[in-house]
Design a protein around this motif. Structure first.
Motif, PDB file in Angstrom:
ATOM      1  N   ALA A 263       0.800  -1.244   0.103  1.00  0.00           N
ATOM      2  CA  ALA A 263       0.017   0.108   0.052  1.00  0.00           C
ATOM      3  C   ALA A 263       0.880   1.142  -0.010  1.00  0.00           C
ATOM      4  N   THR A 264       0.383   2.447  -0.486  1.00  0.00           N
ATOM      5  CA  THR A 264       0.917   3.680  -0.687  1.00  0.00           C
ATOM      6  C   THR A 264       0.104   4.669   0.084  1.00  0.00           C
ATOM      7  N   ASP A 265       0.750   5.871   0.208  1.00  0.00           N
ATOM      8  CA  ASP A 265      -0.066   6.759   0.690  1.00  0.00           C
ATOM      9  C   ASP A 265      -1.531   7.127   0.067  1.00  0.00           C
ATOM     10  N   ASP A 266      -1.573   6.690  -1.201  1.00  0.00           N
ATOM     11  CA  ASP A 266      -2.775   6.625  -1.833  1.00  0.00           C
ATOM     12  C   ASP A 266      -3.682   5.413  -1.865  1.00  0.00           C
ATOM     13  N   ASP A 267      -3.080   4.239  -1.161  1.00  0.00           N
ATOM     14  CA  ASP A 267      -3.926   3.221  -1.433  1.00  0.00           C
ATOM     15  C   ASP A 267      -4.627   2.758  -0.051  1.00  0.00           C
ATOM     16  N   ASP A 268      -5.569   1.960  -0.137  1.00  0.00           N
ATOM     17  CA  ASP A 268      -6.138   1.500   1.093  1.00  0.00           C
ATOM     18  C   ASP A 268      -5.284   0.708   1.882  1.00  0.00           C
ATOM     19  N   VAL A 269      -5.105   1.044   3.356  1.00  0.00           N
ATOM     20  CA  VAL A 269      -4.019   0.342   4.087  1.00  0.00           C
ATOM     21  C   VAL A 269      -4.110  -0.916   4.416  1.00  0.00           C
ATOM     22  N   VAL A 295      -6.598   9.150 -12.085  1.00  0.00           N
ATOM     23  CA  VAL A 295      -7.108  10.273 -11.059  1.00  0.00           C
ATOM     24  C   VAL A 295      -6.972   9.536  -9.712  1.00  0.00           C
ATOM     25  N   ALA A 296      -6.458  10.177  -8.868  1.00  0.00           N
ATOM     26  CA  ALA A 296      -6.459  10.013  -7.320  1.00  0.00           C
ATOM     27  C   ALA A 296      -5.785  11.065  -6.695  1.00  0.00           C
ATOM     28  N   LEU A 297      -6.688  11.332  -5.654  1.00  0.00           N
ATOM     29  CA  LEU A 297      -6.493  12.314  -4.610  1.00  0.00           C
ATOM     30  C   LEU A 297      -5.901  11.769  -3.377  1.00  0.00           C
ATOM     31  N   GLY A 298      -5.726  10.432  -3.072  1.00  0.00           N
ATOM     32  CA  GLY A 298      -5.245  10.215  -1.981  1.00  0.00           C
ATOM     33  C   GLY A 298      -6.407   9.713  -0.918  1.00  0.00           C
ATOM     34  N   SER A 299      -6.010   8.988   0.136  1.00  0.00           N
ATOM     35  CA  SER A 299      -6.882   8.521   0.895  1.00  0.00           C
ATOM     36  C   SER A 299      -7.174   9.567   2.101  1.00  0.00           C
ATOM     37  N   GLU A 300      -6.613  10.459   2.242  1.00  0.00           N
ATOM     38  CA  GLU A 300      -6.775  11.481   3.340  1.00  0.00           C
ATOM     39  C   GLU A 300      -6.811  12.762   3.181  1.00  0.00           C
ATOM     40  N   ALA A 301      -6.763  13.308   1.827  1.00  0.00           N
ATOM     41  CA  ALA A 301      -7.066  14.573   1.360  1.00  0.00           C
ATOM     42  C   ALA A 301      -8.413  15.150   1.895  1.00  0.00           C
ATOM     43  N   PRO A 302      -8.461  16.499   2.373  1.00  0.00           N
ATOM     44  CA  PRO A 302      -9.954  17.024   2.874  1.00  0.00           C
ATOM     45  C   PRO A 302     -11.018  17.177   1.660  1.00  0.00           C
ATOM     46  N   VAL A 303     -11.218  16.356   0.706  1.00  0.00           N
ATOM     47  CA  VAL A 303     -12.110  16.448  -0.490  1.00  0.00           C
ATOM     48  C   VAL A 303     -13.372  16.561   0.124  1.00  0.00           C
ATOM     49  N   TRP A 324     -10.396   6.486 -12.275  1.00  0.00           N
ATOM     50  CA  TRP A 324     -10.583   7.324 -11.251  1.00  0.00           C
ATOM     51  C   TRP A 324     -10.600   6.556  -9.909  1.00  0.00           C
ATOM     52  N   ALA A 325      -9.629   6.492  -8.985  1.00  0.00           N
ATOM     53  CA  ALA A 325      -9.641   5.788  -7.908  1.00  0.00           C
ATOM     54  C   ALA A 325     -10.172   6.776  -6.920  1.00  0.00           C
ATOM     55  N   LEU A 326     -11.361   6.430  -6.783  1.00  0.00           N
ATOM     56  CA  LEU A 326     -12.360   7.505  -5.763  1.00  0.00           C
ATOM     57  C   LEU A 326     -12.376   7.083  -4.451  1.00  0.00           C
ATOM     58  N   ARG A 327     -12.147   7.968  -3.333  1.00  0.00           N
ATOM     59  CA  ARG A 327     -12.279   7.833  -2.144  1.00  0.00           C
ATOM     60  C   ARG A 327     -13.650   8.683  -1.612  1.00  0.00           C
ATOM     61  N   LYS A 328     -14.349   8.358  -0.648  1.00  0.00           N
ATOM     62  CA  LYS A 328     -15.416   9.039  -0.088  1.00  0.00           C
ATOM     63  C   LYS A 328     -14.654  10.183   0.522  1.00  0.00           C
ATOM     64  N   PRO A 329     -15.242  11.382   0.591  1.00  0.00           N
ATOM     65  CA  PRO A 329     -14.829  12.500   1.374  1.00  0.00           C
ATOM     66  C   PRO A 329     -14.996  12.333   2.810  1.00  0.00           C
ATOM     67  N   ALA A 330     -14.147  12.886   3.574  1.00  0.00           N
ATOM     68  CA  ALA A 330     -14.353  12.835   4.921  1.00  0.00           C
ATOM     69  C   ALA A 330     -14.660  11.607   5.702  1.00  0.00           C
ATOM     70  N   VAL A 331     -13.742  10.584   5.435  1.00  0.00           N
ATOM     71  CA  VAL A 331     -13.693   9.228   5.881  1.00  0.00           C
ATOM     72  C   VAL A 331     -13.463   9.215   7.299  1.00  0.00           C
TER      73      VAL A 331
END
Length: 495
Positions: A263-269, A295-303, A324-331
């Motif tokens: 995993a990286t800083d942009d992958d699910d841990v 497209v990937a904005l990381g797993s912890e960006a405040p999107v 697009w590797a999409l993460r939910k906002p405000a996890v």
């Protein structure tokens, strides 16, 4: 591969409780172990359990020690990393991190009392300002390993420079006085709120900048995930500013095939299934060369949900293929988004209108494997330092959408190197952007004639960072410094 000089070392490493930190620390640990050194990787139980597996050949030299995570009022049960709390709400993790001082002191005392070998070094992260005094009780030296962009640390500056040149909030929107001109390194107005906050005490009672200053001031030298090819002249500037050797470790990119499981800083841990990996990669296999923007904005960006809506509509307007590797906002929970969650954050009908040329994937995406695919022609990124390095290694130009921490400064630096463009934002406290801003930036990098310039500059960066012999040499020189005791320290303060 040599051991970098001398006999085997015994090294303890202790990263900050964020996976964007733990993964580079693990890579540093593996490289030390591969050179014949014994490494103890310290974290908390849940974090250790979520790390990717270590190659069998290194397991004898790399052990993991779990310290109990102290309870903190307001911290969700089971939360042990920044991935377990909403973005921007890691203050309680820092407070819990300070509660690890007693368990770490007990770990060191037990190690010595048991007659085991005392560590030759402890390599720590910015957060552990309390650790060097504990190490000093056992006459063990410390070094600090900072995994963010080196230029961002130079921008923040040492204690003496900030005392000599105090900055009001708007001053962070210009290069600091200790930066050599000309320089484009500065925060935007919306980003400056984060850096101002880093100078203020948080729920832990200590500001982030004070943590960093105390840690660096208590360590023999500072290690950076960087090199002169990526950041020319910055390490020399840092050595001068902080009166400590600023030492490059190289870019520390995990080589294949180990990448597939990491995993990286942009992958699910927690990693992902082989089915997830196969589906995204199979789709890329069917696309023409250089036709897809990842497209990937990381797993912890405040999107925010609004950000995701505008980003989606911008990708639609741009008319290019995308993954697009999409993460939910405000996890804020301990689980990640499932594929069923995508519709909740995307515009009505978006997936139907873009079907055939775009994929939105909310499961785990093996980022480095994706970037290595021939179909990928560019990367739309939040400019986390790890993601930026990964993109440079594969020679991809960037569409940049930074949010917090060092991301804005990374974007300025990459724009200055001519490897991509930022999405235009409003010059206000919110830094809002719209679909047309996204589409314009994507088309500049993927469609218009200007793409050739960005592509050529990105290829030049790939050649610079792709010299594996030079990257190994950086690490060998780091090990030689560890053997030598860390070099000279100059505590003289300049004004």
């Amino acid at each position: 591969m040599g051991d970098g000089g001398g006999g085997g070392l015994d090294v303890v490493v202790f990263p900050w409780l964020a996976f964007g930190h733990m993964i580079p620390y693990l890579e540093l640990s593996k490289r030390l172990a591969a050179r014949g050194h014994d490494v103890t990787f310290v974290s908390t139980p849940r974090n250790v359990s979520r790390l990717p597996p270590v190659p069998a050949g290194l397991s004898a030299r790399l052990r993991f020690v779990s310290l109990p995570m102290p309870p903190v009022d307001g911290l969700p049960e089971g939360a042990q990393s920044t991935a377990d709390v909403p973005p921007g709400n890691d203050e309680l993790i820092k407070k819990a991190c300070d509660g690890l001082a007693a368990p770490f002191a007990a770990f060191m005392a037990d190690l010595v009392a048991a007659g085991g070998r005392k560590p030759d070094w402890i390599i720590i992260d910015f957060a552990y300002h309390w650790l060097p005094p504990i190490a000093a009780e056992h006459n063990v030296p410390c070094a600090v390993f900072l995994i963010v962009q080196a230029a961002a640390i130079a921008f923040l500056g040492p204690r003496w420079a900030n005392a000599a040149h105090p900055r009001a909030p708007l001053d962070f929107t210009a290069p600091p006085r200790w930066f050599p001109p000309p320089s484009a390194m500065a925060y935007r107005r919306n980003e400056a709120r984060w850096v101002v906050g880093a100078f203020r005490p948080n729920a832990s009672g200590v500001s982030d900048i004070e943590r960093m200053w105390r840690t660096i001031e208590s360590c023999r030298f500072t290690i950076y995930r960087s090199c002169d090819e990526v950041e020319p002249g910055v390490l020399a500037l840092l050595t001068d500013l902080f009166r400590r050797p600023a030492v490059p470790a190289g870019i520390l990119l995990t080589p294949p095939p180990d990448l597939a499981a990491a995993a990286t800083d942009d992958d699910d841990v927690d990693g992902g299934s082989s089915g997830d990996r196969a589906e995204t990669l199979r789709w890329l296999d069917e696309q023409p060369p250089k036709s897809v923007i990842y497209v990937a904005l990381g797993s912890e960006a405040p999107v925010t949900a609004k950000n995701l809506q505008e980003l989606a509509l911008g990708l639609e307007l741009a008319g290019v293929r995308f993954l697009w590797a999409l993460r939910k906002p405000a996890v804020g929970t301990l689980s990640h988004a499932s594929a069923a969650d995508a519709d909740e954050f995307l515009p009505d009908g978006f997936e139907e209108r873009t079907r055939g040329r775009g994929v939105v994937w909310t499961g785990w995406v093996p980022q480095v494997e994706v970037l290595a695919q021939a179909a990928v022609g560019a990367f739309l990124t939040h400019c986390g330092w790890g993601s930026t390095i990964e993109s440079l290694v594969f020679g991809h130009p960037l569409v940049m959408l930074p949010f917090v921490v060092d991301q804005g400064l990374v974007a300025r630096a990459m724009a200055e190197r001519g490897v991509g463009v930022e999405v235009a934002r409003e010059d206000d406290d919110e830094g809002s952007f719209g679909r047309h801003d996204v589409a314009a930036a994507v088309r500049r990098v993927m469609v218009e004639d200007e793409r050739k310039v960005f592509g050529e500059n990105a290829r030049k960066m790939k050649e610079a960072v792709g010299d594996q012999r030079r990257q190994e040499q950086y690490f060998d020189e780091l090990v030689e410094l560890l053997h030598a005791g860390g070099g000279e320290i100059n505590d003289e303060k300049y004004c």
